[in-house]
Design a protein around this motif. Sequence first.
Motif, PDB file in Angstrom:
ATOM      1  N   UNK A 147       0.471  -1.202   0.371  1.00  0.00           N
ATOM      2  CA  UNK A 147       0.154   0.196  -0.006  1.00  0.00           C
ATOM      3  C   UNK A 147       0.713   1.254  -0.234  1.00  0.00           C
ATOM      4  N   UNK A 148       2.536   1.176   0.172  1.00  0.00           N
ATOM      5  CA  UNK A 148       3.146   2.277   0.525  1.00  0.00           C
ATOM      6  C   UNK A 148       3.866   2.461  -1.003  1.00  0.00           C
ATOM      7  N   UNK A 149       4.134   3.626  -1.605  1.00  0.00           N
ATOM      8  CA  UNK A 149       5.209   3.800  -2.371  1.00  0.00           C
ATOM      9  C   UNK A 149       4.278   3.658  -3.565  1.00  0.00           C
ATOM     10  N   UNK A 150       2.905   3.967  -3.538  1.00  0.00           N
ATOM     11  CA  UNK A 150       2.442   4.817  -5.275  1.00  0.00           C
ATOM     12  C   UNK A 150       2.280   5.345  -6.037  1.00  0.00           C
ATOM     13  N   UNK A 172      -3.655   7.053   3.336  1.00  0.00           N
ATOM     14  CA  UNK A 172      -3.081   8.932   3.983  1.00  0.00           C
ATOM     15  C   UNK A 172      -2.068   7.889   4.914  1.00  0.00           C
ATOM     16  N   UNK A 173      -2.268   6.860   5.228  1.00  0.00           N
ATOM     17  CA  UNK A 173      -1.691   6.316   6.252  1.00  0.00           C
ATOM     18  C   UNK A 173      -0.567   5.532   5.948  1.00  0.00           C
ATOM     19  N   UNK A 174      -0.084   5.542   4.633  1.00  0.00           N
ATOM     20  CA  UNK A 174       1.287   4.276   4.027  1.00  0.00           C
ATOM     21  C   UNK A 174       1.364   5.978   3.428  1.00  0.00           C
ATOM     22  N   UNK A 175       3.388   5.124   4.108  1.00  0.00           N
ATOM     23  CA  UNK A 175       4.383   5.839   3.586  1.00  0.00           C
ATOM     24  C   UNK A 175       4.815   6.471   1.796  1.00  0.00           C
ATOM     25  N   UNK A 176       4.899   7.190   1.499  1.00  0.00           N
ATOM     26  CA  UNK A 176       5.515   7.874   0.192  1.00  0.00           C
ATOM     27  C   UNK A 176       4.156   7.539  -0.681  1.00  0.00           C
ATOM     28  N   UNK A 177       2.868   7.647  -1.027  1.00  0.00           N
ATOM     29  CA  UNK A 177       1.827   7.784  -1.396  1.00  0.00           C
ATOM     30  C   UNK A 177       0.933   8.993  -1.827  1.00  0.00           C
ATOM     31  N   UNK A 196      -8.055  18.697   5.012  1.00  0.00           N
ATOM     32  CA  UNK A 196      -8.460  17.449   6.329  1.00  0.00           C
ATOM     33  C   UNK A 196      -7.522  16.118   6.424  1.00  0.00           C
ATOM     34  N   UNK A 197      -7.464  15.907   5.290  1.00  0.00           N
ATOM     35  CA  UNK A 197      -6.075  14.265   4.875  1.00  0.00           C
ATOM     36  C   UNK A 197      -4.851  14.949   4.451  1.00  0.00           C
ATOM     37  N   UNK A 198      -5.733  15.223   3.269  1.00  0.00           N
ATOM     38  CA  UNK A 198      -4.300  14.693   1.852  1.00  0.00           C
ATOM     39  C   UNK A 198      -3.256  16.284   3.157  1.00  0.00           C
ATOM     40  N   UNK A 199      -3.420  17.406   3.234  1.00  0.00           N
ATOM     41  CA  UNK A 199      -2.424  18.342   3.275  1.00  0.00           C
ATOM     42  C   UNK A 199      -1.998  18.647   4.883  1.00  0.00           C
ATOM     43  N   UNK A 200      -3.213  17.839   5.389  1.00  0.00           N
ATOM     44  CA  UNK A 200      -2.810  17.707   7.195  1.00  0.00           C
ATOM     45  C   UNK A 200      -1.825  17.260   7.280  1.00  0.00           C
ATOM     46  N   UNK A 201      -1.559  16.146   6.289  1.00  0.00           N
ATOM     47  CA  UNK A 201      -0.667  14.491   6.104  1.00  0.00           C
ATOM     48  C   UNK A 201       0.292  15.143   5.865  1.00  0.00           C
TER      49      UNK A 201
END
Length: 304
Positions: A147-150, A172-177, A196-201
């Motif tokens: 789920x990461x690096x995609x 949004x909870x995985x690395x390098x998405x 609230x999801x993309x910019x917040x994280x």
Amino acid sequence: MRSVIDILDLSVEELDELVACANDIIANPDKYAHKCAGKKLATLFFEPSTRTRLSFEAAMYELGGNVLSMSDAKSSSAAKGESVADTAKTISCYADIIAMRHPKEGAPLVASLNASVPVINAGDGGHNHPTQTLADLLTISREKGRFDNITVGFCGDLKFGRTVHSLISALSRYENVKFVLISPEELKLPSYVKKDIIQQNNLEYVQTTDLEAVMPELDILYMTRVQRERFFNEEDYLRLKDSYILTPEKLENAKPDLTIMHPLPRVNEISVAVDEDPRACYFKQVLNGKYMRMALILKLLEVK
Ligand code: CP
């Protein structure tokens, strides 16, 4: 007792558990054939559905349980003005678990606050669709192994597309998405998801109207239908409905291991010629949805 209203109600560890359980169900279906014997699922659908309702029902039958189905709001006492809260209290007297779809954002949350059994949000208005996200995650896991690096492109109606909102929340909870948000100006992602999801994280994202320009960088392309039922104005729908139509020609510059997804139903946005492409995974998503709903029912009913 737990309900699932938002995909963020499930931790990353729980998503991994559900994916592992679904894979085990696929490998060993007989092991699960009687796990829910004596249990009842109520499917309360106040909006049309083919996949979600029938896959929930198939899931419960394959677990050895039974189903009470309400597939049309007009044939229930909602048509006489009964509230969602009273409906939830009532159905709790008959069923062990409820799956609810409703045109009003927040209705399944209201149901969960009034029910005495677990409630699963099976899609609320243009808001969220967490069990479609479970289907999507199993598909991504089986196709990509991670789920990461995609880099994930979401294309079409990002404003009303509840499956998009829920999948962005989950990823949004995985690395390098990285998210590539492809839509007409009028159908851009709502600010509550973007801010609230993309910019917040602090997640990487781009917004564009040009699908072909970004095609070569995508690992996943998630196409969506323009949601006619959410428009106030038929003229706007007719103007926007064919903004993006994926064809074999438009895939010429795509990665050889692109994963093409769509929550379905499809109207015009993926040409049927694309179905022959081995990268087309939207009917795999349909089947994966049944297995993930089986895993979720087992979890919420605390069946070992
Ligand atoms: N993906 C999905 O929610 O399909 P249905 O509307 O047919 O349930």
